[in-house]
Motif scaffolding. Structure first.
Motif: not given
Length: 288
Positions: A100-111, A123-136
């Motif tokens: 799964x690939x996802x169009x994220x953003x530089x500076x993505x951070x919970x803070x 969203x990146x955290x959801x990708x980390x826990x989805x069980x499928x390799x991902x690219x953000x």
């Protein structure tokens, strides 16, 4: 089959166009809310199916047979955006996608001081826990936004009154689309978040005003408006208060250096130097 969502939007459409120069059309599918708007892609042999992040059932059909799914981020903010992204992630997992690939953003951070970057982090955290390799894909800040902020001063000269800012790696949609296509065509090139995919220079609005002055031959001056005054002005023009606060978040984040990073990864991916703001300004003026 490689599935791209949001393929009728500004970024998604360009991603598919560039992907088609790398892989055969019968290996590409798109998930769109209105298939009629993707007729030109269907005419080229791309599989077009209706799919919406708000309708999990529609994604079962849209993602069928997917080897990779590129989720182009939704045009929402806050919990609604993250909820839609999770629906798309779940749909890709259920379809058996290998990545799964996802169009994220530089500076993505919970803070982050910018709401959108907090949403991307969730969203990146959801990708980390989805069980499928991902690219953000940690995209640089869209240069189109800078052109909007500069407003009519680019055409007529004058002052650009904006809140205090910091340097931002303004990056062209076309370059980010080419990078996404390259990542899709070379499956597994990146694991997890990429380095920031940015143009070669980070620029303040004072820098942009200087560039615009040189490009147009008209004097464009950058002045600073207090945050509260700028917010009141936006609300006075009919901008919802929540949206005004989110826009102010961009300036607060840039002042904190959240968008200042520059990195050579984008240039390496697309095989050339990224498009400059001067070139984008010339393009805008020539199209008017």
């Amino acid at each position: 089959m490689i599935i791209v969502t949001g393929a009728t939007g500004q970024l998604g459409r360009q991603i598919v166009e560039r992907l088609l120069t790398r892989v055969p059309a019968d290996q590409v599918g798109v998930s769109v809310r209105d298939p009629q708007k993707a007729q030109a892609l269907a005419d080229q042999g791309v599989r077009v199916r209706k799919g919406s992040f708000t309708d999990a059932g529609s994604l079962t059909h849209a993602f069928e047979g997917a080897t990779q799914v590129l989720i182009v981020s939704a045009d929402k903010t806050g919990q609604e955006e993250v909820r839609q992204h999770r629906t798309a992630i779940d749909g890709a997992v259920a379809a058996g996608a290998g990545r799964i690939l996802y169009t994220s953003h530089m500076g993505a951070s919970a803070t982050s001081r910018f709401q959108s970057c907090r949403d991307h982090a969730a969203t990146e955290e959801a990708l980390r826990t989805c069980g499928v390799p991902f690219t953000s894909l940690r995209n640089g800040f869209y240069a189109a936004s800078a052109l909007q902020f500069l407003g009519p001063a680019v055409e007529s000269g004058g002052q650009v009154a904006l809140p205090a800012d910091g340097p931002v790696s303004w990056t062209a949609h076309a370059d980010l689309a080419e990078a996404a296509a390259a990542a899709l065509a070379d499956e597994g090139r990146f694991e997890g978040p990429t380095p920031p995919l940015t143009a070669a220079h980070a620029l303040t609005f004072a820098d942009l005003a200087d560039i615009a002055t040189k490009v147009t031959g008209r004097t464009i001056t950058r002045t600073t408006a207090p945050d509260d005054q700028y917010r009141e002005q936006l609300v006075g023009f009919g901008v919802p208060a929540e949206t005004a606060d989110q826009l102010l978040g961009i300036y607060a984040a840039s002042r904190a250096g959240e968008f200042a990073a520059v990195d050579p990864t984008l240039a390496a991916l697309i095989g050339r130097e990224p498009i400059t703001m001067g070139s984008l300004l010339r393009e805008r003026l020539s199209s008017n």
